[in-house]
Design a protein around this motif. Sequence first.
Motif, mmCIF file in Angstrom:
data_model
loop_
_atom_site.group_PDB
_atom_site.id
_atom_site.type_symbol
_atom_site.label_atom_id
_atom_site.label_comp_id
_atom_site.label_asym_id
_atom_site.label_seq_id
_atom_site.Cartn_x
_atom_site.Cartn_y
_atom_site.Cartn_z
ATOM 1 N N LYS A 138 13.307 12.523 2.577
ATOM 2 C CA LYS A 138 14.035 11.346 2.476
ATOM 3 C C LYS A 138 14.198 10.722 3.847
ATOM 4 N N ARG A 151 6.219 1.434 2.246
ATOM 5 C CA ARG A 151 6.663 0.647 1.145
ATOM 6 C C ARG A 151 8.176 1.040 0.476
ATOM 7 N N ASP A 155 10.651 7.221 -5.155
ATOM 8 C CA ASP A 155 11.645 8.374 -5.591
ATOM 9 C C ASP A 155 11.264 9.515 -4.910
ATOM 10 N N LEU A 158 10.014 12.592 -7.188
ATOM 11 C CA LEU A 158 8.802 12.341 -7.726
ATOM 12 C C LEU A 158 7.617 12.476 -6.667
ATOM 13 N N LEU A 159 7.942 12.123 -5.576
ATOM 14 C CA LEU A 159 6.808 12.039 -4.316
ATOM 15 C C LEU A 159 6.703 13.914 -3.979
ATOM 16 N N LEU A 206 -3.852 10.324 -1.005
ATOM 17 C CA LEU A 206 -2.738 9.916 -2.193
ATOM 18 C C LEU A 206 -1.465 9.274 -1.546
ATOM 19 N N SER A 209 -2.080 6.044 0.367
ATOM 20 C CA SER A 209 -2.290 4.756 -0.721
ATOM 21 C C SER A 209 -1.022 4.520 -1.468
ATOM 22 N N LEU A 210 -0.075 5.458 -1.630
ATOM 23 C CA LEU A 210 1.007 5.059 -2.378
ATOM 24 C C LEU A 210 2.109 4.230 -1.419
ATOM 25 N N GLN A 214 0.674 -2.737 1.978
ATOM 26 C CA GLN A 214 -0.739 -3.352 2.035
ATOM 27 C C GLN A 214 -0.450 -4.915 2.682
#
Lengths: 214, 214, 214, 214
Positions: A138, A151, A155, A158-159, A206, A209-210, A214
């Motif tokens: 975190k 970004r 969560d 979830l990551l 991954l 990207s998340l 951008q």
Amino acid sequence: MQEAKTIDYNEKQVQIIETAERLFAAKGFEGTSVRDIAQEAGINIAMISYYFGSKEKLIEAIFAYRISYTRLTILNVINDEAMSPTEKLERIIDSYIDKMMKNQCFYRLMAQERSILEVQNISELIYDSKARNMEMVKKILQEGQKKGEFRKNIDVALLMATMIGTSNHFTSSQAFYRRYNNLKDMSDEDFQKYLKKKLGTYLKTLFKSLLTVQ
Amino acid sequence: MQEAKTIDYNEKQVQIIETAERLFAAKGFEGTSVRDIAQEAGINIAMISYYFGSKEKLIEAIFAYRISYTRLTILNVINDEAMSPTEKLERIIDSYIDKMMKNQCFYRLMAQERSILEVQNISELIYDSKARNMEMVKKILQEGQKKGEFRKNIDVALLMATMIGTSNHFTSSQAFYRRYNNLKDMSDEDFQKYLKKKLGTYLKTLFKSLLTVQ
Amino acid sequence: MQEAKTIDYNEKQVQIIETAERLFAAKGFEGTSVRDIAQEAGINIAMISYYFGSKEKLIEAIFAYRISYTRLTILNVINDEAMSPTEKLERIIDSYIDKMMKNQCFYRLMAQERSILEVQNISELIYDSKARNMEMVKKILQEGQKKGEFRKNIDVALLMATMIGTSNHFTSSQAFYRRYNNLKDMSDEDFQKYLKKKLGTYLKTLFKSLLTVQ
Amino acid sequence: MQEAKTIDYNEKQVQIIETAERLFAAKGFEGTSVRDIAQEAGINIAMISYYFGSKEKLIEAIFAYRISYTRLTILNVINDEAMSPTEKLERIIDSYIDKMMKNQCFYRLMAQERSILEVQNISELIYDSKARNMEMVKKILQEGQKKGEFRKNIDVALLMATMIGTSNHFTSSQAFYRRYNNLKDMSDEDFQKYLKKKLGTYLKTLFKSLLTVQ
DNA sequence: GATGAATGAGGATTCATTCAT
DNA sequence: AATGAATGAATCCTCATTCAT
């Protein structure tokens, strides 16, 4: 003080722990008899009760052993000021995959034996370990968000679930993967390396990207 | 042809299957005795051997029952020409999460009882099911890539591992999640809905981030 | 010559003997493990085998210890010319009750562990001790009969059975007696004294009634 | 309703109970293994757990079986108006000796296995049985005292302790008695009859001496 | 078609004892 | 002289399965 307990296992006890870990991972806790363990480890049946008190205490010992053993690993990552948040996350991914591939038995055990996870002692150990890791990640995320690298609205749980879940699932279905991609001829060792690299690269992509703005 | 076998389970057999599934998920295959199942299901002990031949055949039946039962679900997605590749993937994600949340016991069983997966019959069933799904997703990806929607160089197996692994891990650590985020007061039902929504949104975002060409 | 063996028990051995005696009385010979004894006595497990050879030899030692220890007590009574036969019997009753109340554990042991009584060594010791006492009482009876104090046709064995049996049974059912007569509030010590007095008075009356010529 | 429970033991269960009773009496509860019982009774080891749940429940069953079985025996004595108090007591003595000689194993068991007597169920059963008998004898004594036949100031508990204790002790030391009185040549059956008669006569004389007003 | 009784095999654990030190 | 480590044997109990009915 948990570490102290970990350290004073003697050679035979470690041998029992590692044999049991392997068998429990392969056949489950209830599916493995103490006879199996004793025979495989080349020790007397009574020694398991003698050293650990009972079969249940043995698996608790395995958990305590592995968890307390791996607890410190990640901690240093976050304090390295020279690394960017992205680099830190990559380091964490590599570190997790590395540990998991090295201790596949234990990670399988952890995924399989839900009932053990409900044992008070173990449960707390795992919660603490997970919560600690979560906090650390975190902080890295927040650092990245402050710097404008990452970004918002991520969560952490979830990551982490993605990192851990993808790794576990991919590893545990390696037989399928091998068959599906026709890799029978690769040596075991090479195959493990291949998986490791593939998984690492993928997860980093991954995550980037998340998270990347951008 | 597997379906034929599925269909002719009578009421009592289905009752046994569902009870056993639940108990196996909670206490493991070896940790559950046929007595437990018989008692819980309110049937005679001998009926399990009588109907299924043995305890092992029973769990095989459970796997065959669930797998063949859920096989058809996804197949139609791909043929719907009106949907975009992205929409198709989203539909697949929703569909998977939905099935998994509905059949948590079975999915837990599948994660726990590795030894069962090695039974010839079951193994083939699962391989086929997985390979089929894989092929289907591969086709969707290719379609998306051809249309320029999706990025190239995606390993389908890893993508599926992310979907399945993240979902499984997130679901199986729901107790942790609840405690970590202080959600004790939420009702069980609400919590399940909350998880489902959260997970769905996350996975879709994740897939889009990874696949979309920037 | 048995006494010689009795004397040279060192402090630790006596400690073991007394602890074992207590535990054997409470939980039976087979119901008590050498671990229990060792732990309770605060000594090493191996010491019991080391000092006594085996668990069985230990209980034999307990019997030998107590029996040879208490053998001499009564002997002097008979030689006191100043006492009447009645007084002598009363002295014997008091003496028996006294010993039994003081060594309740051992007397319980003697009533419980029949199999030990069949051990050659112990068996002889007990037979000798019993026969000796019997002979002595027989002489007192004969003396009383000659003097016209006592009735004829008394079976000594039955008379002794009454003294011993009544005492044992009364003592061993003291919990019942306490409850039946609502004596919960009495202190343990007081209750023991109460029992002792009650029993002594009763047995003396009983003996007098039976023996005295009307 | 205890009787109901007693009655529905089937043939095999009774066989187990009686075999176990004999072995427990001879070697103690802990000294007797379920293997011993199974072998001696000619049944499968698992049947003991199957029928009684556990070894401990088996001995509880033995107690419940014998106690509830013998409960009614004495009750009628007191209501026979034609008998004098003295005759009633004599009848009770005969009745007790009779039962005890017939069920020597059980009576030995009752003297040996103190720990079983602490089991709630059994403990209550025994307390009730004892208290009931005590009350009955008390009434007979009071009747005799009112009629001027019996002396006052008799403690019923001690009187019963004499009857029971003398009988038990005399019976349990029958081997000593035989040897002491050189009765080896007598047949077992004759010896039992001899003991019974001797004991009965003695106890009646004893009671009369104690109770009769001179 | 369905079941209660019965069982051999195997489960984990505890036991008293031994032995090297 | 004393003991910690180690063990084979035995403990009770539960298991999945069978079989006569």
